[in-house]
Design a protein around this motif. Structure first.
Motif, PDB file in Angstrom:
ATOM      1  N   GLY A 171       0.786  -1.230   0.000  1.00 32.34           N
ATOM      2  CA  GLY A 171       0.000   0.000   0.000  1.00 32.34           C
ATOM      3  C   GLY A 171       0.814   1.273   0.000  1.00 32.34           C
ATOM      4  N   ARG A 172       2.033   1.229  -0.562  1.00 27.91           N
ATOM      5  CA  ARG A 172       2.897   2.399  -0.615  1.00 27.91           C
ATOM      6  C   ARG A 172       3.076   2.841  -2.062  1.00 27.91           C
ATOM      7  NH1 ARG A 172       2.682   4.588   3.649  1.00 27.91           N
ATOM      8  NH2 ARG A 172       4.851   5.214   4.017  1.00 27.91           N
ATOM      9  N   ASP A 193      -0.541   6.524  -7.626  1.00 27.77           N
ATOM     10  CA  ASP A 193       0.724   6.582  -6.878  1.00 27.77           C
ATOM     11  C   ASP A 193       1.767   5.602  -7.407  1.00 27.77           C
ATOM     12  OD1 ASP A 193      -0.225   8.557  -5.132  1.00 27.77           O
ATOM     13  OD2 ASP A 193      -1.106   7.065  -3.799  1.00 27.77           O
ATOM     14  N   GLN A 220       0.739   5.998   6.557  1.00 33.85           N
ATOM     15  CA  GLN A 220       0.228   4.658   6.288  1.00 33.85           C
ATOM     16  C   GLN A 220      -1.259   4.727   5.928  1.00 33.85           C
ATOM     17  OE1 GLN A 220       1.811   1.551   6.302  1.00 33.85           O
ATOM     18  NE2 GLN A 220       3.735   2.676   6.484  1.00 33.85           N
ATOM     19  N   ARG A 221      -1.663   3.913   4.956  1.00 39.45           N
ATOM     20  CA  ARG A 221      -3.069   3.821   4.584  1.00 39.45           C
ATOM     21  C   ARG A 221      -3.768   2.775   5.453  1.00 39.45           C
ATOM     22  NH1 ARG A 221      -2.010   3.080  -1.891  1.00 39.45           N
ATOM     23  NH2 ARG A 221      -1.531   5.255  -2.409  1.00 39.45           N
ATOM     24  N   GLU A 222      -5.069   2.970   5.607  1.00 40.08           N
ATOM     25  CA  GLU A 222      -5.839   1.955   6.337  1.00 40.08           C
ATOM     26  C   GLU A 222      -5.880   0.650   5.544  1.00 40.08           C
ATOM     27  OE1 GLU A 222      -9.669   3.171   7.595  1.00 40.08           O
ATOM     28  OE2 GLU A 222      -8.942   4.911   8.736  1.00 40.08           O
ATOM     29  N   PRO A 224      -4.652  -0.928   1.393  1.00 42.03           N
ATOM     30  CA  PRO A 224      -4.098  -0.637   0.069  1.00 42.03           C
ATOM     31  C   PRO A 224      -5.174  -0.686  -1.012  1.00 42.03           C
ATOM     32  CG  PRO A 224      -3.581  -2.879   0.699  1.00 42.03           C
ATOM     33  CD  PRO A 224      -4.226  -2.241   1.899  1.00 42.03           C
ATOM     34  N   GLU A 225      -4.949   0.063  -2.089  1.00 39.18           N
ATOM     35  CA  GLU A 225      -5.871   0.050  -3.226  1.00 39.18           C
ATOM     36  C   GLU A 225      -5.402  -1.027  -4.205  1.00 39.18           C
ATOM     37  OE1 GLU A 225      -6.584   3.894  -4.936  1.00 39.18           O
ATOM     38  OE2 GLU A 225      -6.392   4.897  -3.002  1.00 39.18           O
TER      39      GLU A 225
END
Length: 250
Positions: A171-172, A193, A220-222, A224-225
């Motif tokens: 998720g980065r 991204d 940090q995301r809750e 990942p997409e």
């Protein structure tokens, strides 16, 4: 290419026999599928590997202490890490980045060339090479990095590194250096991204690096997409459909 003629002949003969007897063909990239269709005139189902974000659910992100662009994996096979190092040196020389604003961190094998070029470009304050580390540490690093670097060699345009799916699952943001027409690039098209650049396009490499610098620390995301077609359920459904087609079962 590069294989002894006898071995290549045996492998190609075995390939023809297997494909002739197969009820169905499944592969993981459009490039390999196109090659098989052209050579054998068969229908080929393309089912890419899947992302498993649950792998990172219990992983504690590593804190690098500064904004960090991370590469995890070997540096063999012509992977163009040099273009990233040269773009970093150019950004430093232009006053666009300091070591506090970005660290370039490598975890993996084959680091001799990397270390030599780092010394040549006087990037010691920016670049850290950690060597090979356990998978658990690699996961923590990928989750903690502000951007993950993916390098695809020219000889691997029809291969999609397994690291791609791990990086999406982390998720980065991603910075991808891949030759034109690489199947990995096609798989990432339109993904937010994710910057995909060709190694011979110095301007694009520098622009992608500037984007990493500008983002700095990334929260940090809750969750990942993950592209819908790269989820485990989607790939299993696609494989089920391919099996049913091969067996003529509805």
């Amino acid at each position: 290419a590069g294989r002894p003629l006898l071995r290549r002949g045996l492998e190609e003969s075995l390939e023809r026999r297997l494909i002739a007897q197969a009820r169905g063909l499944v592969t993981v990239t459009e490039g390999i599928a196109a090659d098989l269709r052209a050579r054998f005139g068969r229908q080929v189902h393309v089912i890419p590997n899947a992302c498993e974000p649950e792998t990172f659910a219990s992983v504690t992100p590593r804190d690098f202490g500064r904004p960090t662009l991370l590469y995890v994996g070997g540096l063999y096979g012509g992977r163009r890490y040099d273009v990233v190092l040269r773009a970093l040196a150019a950004a430093r020389d232009a006053g666009a980045v300091t070591p506090a604003q970005l660290g370039l961190h490598y975890m993996g094998l084959q680091g001799d060339g990397l270390q030599a070029l780092t010394a040549e470009l006087d990037l010691g304050d920016f670049v850290t090479w950690e060597g090979n580390r356990p998978w658990s540490e690699a996961l923590a690093a990928m989750k903690g990095a502000d951007c993950n670097l993916l390098l695809v060699a020219a000889r691997h345009v029809r291969q999609v590194p397994g690291k791609l799916f791990e990086q999406l699952s982390a998720g980065r943001p991603m910075f991808v250096v891949a030759p034109p027409g690489a199947d990995a690039s096609a798989l990432l098209a339109g993904q937010p991204d994710v910057d995909v650049v060709a190694p011979d396009d110095a301007g694009a490499v520098r622009a992608a690096l500037d984007a990493v610098i500008a983002r700095g620390r990334v929260p940090q995301r809750e969750a990942p997409e993950i592209p819908s077609h790269l989820t485990v359920s989607a790939t299993m459904d696609a494989f089920d459909a391919a099996c049913r087609a091969a067996l003529d079962v509805t």
